[in-house]
Design an enzyme around this catalytic site. Structure first.
Site, PDB file in Angstrom:
ATOM      1  CD  GLU A   1     -51.700  29.963  60.216  1.00 53.12           C
ATOM      2  OE1 GLU A   1     -51.825  30.829  61.034  1.00 53.12           O
ATOM      3  OE2 GLU A   1     -50.519  29.336  59.935  1.00 53.12           O
TER       4      GLU A   1
ATOM      5  CE  LYS B   1     -47.648  20.397  56.308  1.00 45.90           C
ATOM      6  NZ  LYS B   1     -46.201  20.372  55.807  1.00 45.90           N
TER       7      LYS B   1
ATOM      8  NE  ARG C   1     -41.853  25.897  61.847  1.00 45.07           N
ATOM      9  CZ  ARG C   1     -42.487  25.145  62.767  1.00 45.07           C
ATOM     10  NH1 ARG C   1     -42.621  23.901  62.455  1.00 45.07           N
ATOM     11  NH2 ARG C   1     -43.124  25.763  63.940  1.00 45.07           N
TER      12      ARG C   1
ATOM     13  NE  ARG D   1     -39.246  20.069  60.596  1.00 48.31           N
ATOM     14  CZ  ARG D   1     -39.217  19.166  61.383  1.00 48.31           C
ATOM     15  NH1 ARG D   1     -38.019  18.906  62.016  1.00 48.31           N
ATOM     16  NH2 ARG D   1     -40.147  18.535  61.619  1.00 48.31           N
TER      17      ARG D   1
ATOM     18  CD  GLU E   1     -42.408  25.655  55.041  1.00 42.60           C
ATOM     19  OE1 GLU E   1     -42.336  25.826  56.397  1.00 42.60           O
ATOM     20  OE2 GLU E   1     -42.506  24.754  54.465  1.00 42.60           O
TER      21      GLU E   1
ATOM     22  CG  PHE F   1     -46.467  29.981  59.953  1.00 41.44           C
ATOM     23  CD1 PHE F   1     -46.154  29.194  61.411  1.00 41.44           C
ATOM     24  CD2 PHE F   1     -46.088  29.465  58.827  1.00 41.44           C
ATOM     25  CE1 PHE F   1     -45.162  28.469  61.368  1.00 41.44           C
ATOM     26  CE2 PHE F   1     -44.864  28.517  59.117  1.00 41.44           C
ATOM     27  CZ  PHE F   1     -44.491  27.985  60.310  1.00 41.44           C
TER      28      PHE F   1
ATOM     29  NE  ARG G   1     -44.167  15.069  64.760  1.00 38.38           N
ATOM     30  CZ  ARG G   1     -43.781  15.549  63.756  1.00 38.38           C
ATOM     31  NH1 ARG G   1     -44.890  16.042  62.901  1.00 38.38           N
ATOM     32  NH2 ARG G   1     -42.731  15.843  63.188  1.00 38.38           N
TER      33      ARG G   1
ATOM     34  CE  LYS H   1     -47.559  16.198  59.516  1.00 42.74           C
ATOM     35  NZ  LYS H   1     -46.442  16.104  58.888  1.00 42.74           N
TER      36      LYS H   1
HETATM   37  P1  ATP Z   1     -43.581  17.672  56.602  1.00 39.82           P
HETATM   38  O1  ATP Z   1     -42.516  16.923  56.209  1.00 39.82           O
HETATM   39  O2  ATP Z   1     -45.047  17.389  56.399  1.00 39.82           O
HETATM   40  O3  ATP Z   1     -43.670  19.228  56.551  1.00 39.82           O
HETATM   41  P2  ATP Z   1     -42.486  18.271  59.132  1.00 39.82           P
HETATM   42  O4  ATP Z   1     -42.182  16.903  60.020  1.00 39.82           O
HETATM   43  O5  ATP Z   1     -41.403  18.678  58.573  1.00 39.82           O
HETATM   44  O6  ATP Z   1     -43.674  17.533  58.046  1.00 39.82           O
HETATM   45  P3  ATP Z   1     -44.804  18.819  60.682  1.00 39.82           P
HETATM   46  O7  ATP Z   1     -44.784  19.703  61.949  1.00 39.82           O
HETATM   47  O8  ATP Z   1     -45.261  17.462  60.413  1.00 39.82           O
HETATM   48  O9  ATP Z   1     -43.214  19.322  60.001  1.00 39.82           O
HETATM   49  O10 ATP Z   1     -45.551  19.626  59.699  1.00 39.82           O
HETATM   50  C1  ATP Z   1     -45.758  21.218  59.820  1.00 39.82           C
HETATM   51  C2  ATP Z   1     -44.561  21.752  58.848  1.00 39.82           C
HETATM   52  O11 ATP Z   1     -45.424  22.441  57.788  1.00 39.82           O
HETATM   53  C3  ATP Z   1     -44.002  23.077  59.528  1.00 39.82           C
HETATM   54  O12 ATP Z   1     -42.609  22.341  60.003  1.00 39.82           O
HETATM   55  C4  ATP Z   1     -43.536  23.991  58.335  1.00 39.82           C
HETATM   56  O13 ATP Z   1     -42.496  23.722  57.632  1.00 39.82           O
HETATM   57  C5  ATP Z   1     -44.679  23.416  57.193  1.00 39.82           C
HETATM   58  N1  ATP Z   1     -45.560  24.827  57.355  1.00 39.82           N
HETATM   59  C6  ATP Z   1     -45.936  25.407  56.051  1.00 39.82           C
HETATM   60  N2  ATP Z   1     -47.014  26.294  56.209  1.00 39.82           N
HETATM   61  C7  ATP Z   1     -47.287  26.211  57.448  1.00 39.82           C
HETATM   62  C8  ATP Z   1     -48.071  26.863  58.286  1.00 39.82           C
HETATM   63  N3  ATP Z   1     -48.956  28.007  58.043  1.00 39.82           N
HETATM   64  N4  ATP Z   1     -47.830  26.669  59.664  1.00 39.82           N
HETATM   65  C9  ATP Z   1     -47.304  25.676  60.212  1.00 39.82           C
HETATM   66  N5  ATP Z   1     -46.348  25.186  59.519  1.00 39.82           N
HETATM   67  C10 ATP Z   1     -46.262  25.292  58.192  1.00 39.82           C
END
Ligand code: ATP
Length: 581
Positions: free
Chosen positions: A249, A251, A256, A271, A301, A341, A416, A422
């Site tokens: 998907e 990103k 979030r 989040r 998101e 999502f 996680r 990602k």
């Molecule tokens: P980052 O700072 O890279 O966003 P993070 O620690 O906030 O990292 P991660 O779990 O590492 O979060 O990366 C996934 C994040 O990407 C999710 O928390 C969400 O906010 C964002 N995101 C965007 N699009 C999507 C998607 N399609 N599915 C899941 N997560 C998504």
């Protein structure tokens, strides 16, 4: 139980710099706590009157607390201020001033933990006209009933400055130890906590109904779920090798959000499990119109989106929607689109245990076509080239990259792992991803910086196995002069006299601070380092960030949500692979 006993427990916790001792002190104390007060004790330990998602805060500024102390002690405001100035801590000031007074005080019945909690909750719930004076009176009334020692902790708690440095993992381990004599219940406690984000509630159920009741914890509309997170890999090829055929998907680079629809009522959580419903009226409205279910929990998101040009606004614009005031104006100027999502619950059915394909299919059935809520774009493939193309396309469109999802994976709250992976833009000569660090102290600075009183920050990552913060960098760039000064002022408010118990460091900054603020940093690479403790084991050196620089400002993450030592180790390995190829 008397509040005095809790104050004595806090006193012991404050005196230690070792996590293991904290664990012993806490578990011994929990053993003595009654069933109907354990939830309050947990909230006190977490330094919050209620879990953040309830949106209830005490709401007393320093000046109000000074007035309450003055009323309770009979000292003038000036005397309270002077004592505060001298001691640098209003808690200590109230303790000293009350000590003097208590010689002549007729001792009233000392309050229990429950009574103190109820009064503080009443203060928090007092709002509207005349609330400032009412809050002051309530706190003053409470302070006249307690000993100097209790007053110290009550005042600190009210101001959000208890600074005991206990993390949720230590609390969960201690709860397990108190109930079964070892840490074996930790994973069950954690699972329940991940599903409801209320550790007080989990502890209450555990104390009242026993360990078996924990197993029955389910997702519930209205209680935020701790979100599932993604791991990283370096390329599309690595992803297919790791999880085979998968969904990928876009990103989206925004906020979030979890949307909880409960018939006509909608709640939105961040989040961080904070309640944000009032900030996003267009999403609340759309959830009522576009979610075809009476009750549902969906995740997505939210990104500011320009319908005219069909383009995303940059993250810096989206983030301006996180505000308490001028909400309506901003929602017209920069309306959000929620790219949904995931679906975790629908009309009585818990979907978290279902596979991704099933959840996505149900999500597609549940979202009615519309402007504000749209489905996250996705492909399904087992071809690395196709995945790579989808990734490139997303980078071109200005998104952060892609998230690949294992087709048969359930939704694992708070975890996680490689269920989600990602893949982000690779910056030439830079790390593939940013690192979220926790600040635990600062250096005063030399030369030009001495003028600002701050030159660099001591930054840590989180060791989730030990529940400690380990150093990884000294960060001295990335902020404007103005922001350095602003940050020093903020850090001075969280200053502590010695190294906090959960910090593991070989370096001593000029000023230690409570691990509280999280910053995102970009760096050139991860290197081995003899001076940092992240990843250090026996003779094996730790890791350091090369040329770290701050991006943006304080993140809405808890210290425990910072990048972990495990992630750093994986990023180091990933970097090696990228270099080799
Ligand atoms: P980052 O700072 O890279 O966003 P993070 O620690 O906030 O990292 P991660 O779990 O590492 O979060 O990366 C996934 C994040 O990407 C999710 O928390 C969400 O906010 C964002 N995101 C965007 N699009 C999507 C998607 N399609 N599915 C899941 N997560 C998504």
């Amino acid at each position: 139980m008397l509040f005095l006993q809790l104050a004595e427990c806090f006193e012991k916790l404050e005196a230690t710099t070792k996590r293991l001792e904290m664990f012993n002190i806490l578990s011994d104390f929990f053993k003595k706590v009654e069933k109907d007060e354990i939830d309050k004790v947990i909230y006190f330990c977490e330094e919050q009157i209620m879990p953040p998602f309830k949106g209830i805060e005490i709401g007393m500024a320093e000046k109000m607390v000074e007035k309450a102390i003055s009323k309770a002690t009979g000292k003038s405001i000036k005397e309270v201020e002077e004592s505060y100035k001298k001691l640098g801590d209003l808690g200590l000031a109230s303790e000293q001033l009350l000590k003097k007074k208590q010689v002549t005080l007729i001792k009233l019945s000392p309050p229990s933990i429950k009574e103190v909690y109820e009064i503080l909750l009443k203060i928090a719930k007092t709002t509207g006209e005349g609330s400032v004076d009412k809050k002051i009176d309530l706190l003053a009334g409470l302070l006249t009933r307690v000993s100097a020692k209790e007053a110290k902790y009550i005042v600190r708690f009210v101001l959000g400055r208890l600074r005991l440095g206990i993390g949720d993992p230590t609390i969960m381990d201690s709860l397990s130890q108190a109930i079964v004599g070892d840490r074996s219940l930790r994973s069950e406690i954690e699972r329940a906590y991940n599903l409801c984000s209320d550790l007080g509630l989990v502890a209450k159920v555990l104390f009242e109904k026993g360990p078996k009741a924990l197993k029955q914890f389910k997702v519930q509309v209205g209680l935020p779920i701790r979100m599932a997170l993604a791991e990283r890999l370096a390329s599309a090829k690595e992803i297919i090798k790791k999880i085979g055929k998968c969904a990928a998907e876009t990103k989206y680079d925004g906020l979030r959000l979890a949307i909880h629809k409960d018939d006509g009522k909608v709640e939105i959580f961040s989040r961080n499990q904070e309640r944000m419903t009032h900030m996003f009226p267009e999403i609340v409205k759309a959830a009522k119109e576009q979610i075809k279910a009476n009750k549902a929990i969906i995740e997505g998101e939210a990104v500011a989106f320009n319908d005219e040009t069909n383009e995303f606004y940059p993250f810096q614009v989206t983030i301006t929607r996180k505000r308490k005031y001028e909400v309506a104006e901003r929602s017209k100027e920069f309306p959000l689109v929620l790219f949904a999502f995931d679906l975790l619950y629908k009309d009585g059915k818990d979907f978290t245990k279902e596979a991704y394909v099933k959840r996505r299919e149900e999500l597609e059935k549940t979202i009615k076509k519309g402007k504000t809520i749209r489905l996250a774009e996705k492909i399904v493939t087992d071809d690395p080239e196709e995945l790579e193309k989808f990734f490139e396309l997303n980078i071109e469109r200005g998104t952060e990259g892609i998230v690949a999802k294992r087709l048969d994976a359930p939704y694992q709250a708070g975890a996680r792992n490689f269920n989600w992976i990602k893949l982000k833009r690779s910056y030439k000569g830079e790390l593939q991803d940013t690192v979220d660090v926790v600040i635990v102290g600062y250096f005063k600075g030399k030369g030009l910086r001495a003028r600002l009183g701050i030159g660099a920050l001591l930054a840590c990552v989180y060791d989730d196995e030990e529940d400690t913060f380990k150093t990884i960098a000294k960060v001295g760039s990335g902020l404007s002069e103005e922001n350095w000064i602003k940050l020093r002022e903020l850090l001075d408010k969280t200053k502590v006299s010695k190294k906090p118990a959960r910090v593991d460091s070989l370096i001593k900054p000029d000023v230690w601070t409570e691990p509280k603020y999280v910053f995102t940093v970009m760096a050139d690479e991860i290197t081995h380092s003899p001076v940092h403790t992240a990843g250090r084991k026996g003779n094996k050196p730790g890791f350091a960030l090369r040329f770290p620089r701050i991006q943006g400002w304080i993140r809405d993450k808890k210290p425990e949500d910072a990048t972990t030592v495990k992630e750093i180790t994986e990023m180091f390995e990933m970097q090696k692979r990228v270099k080799e190829s």
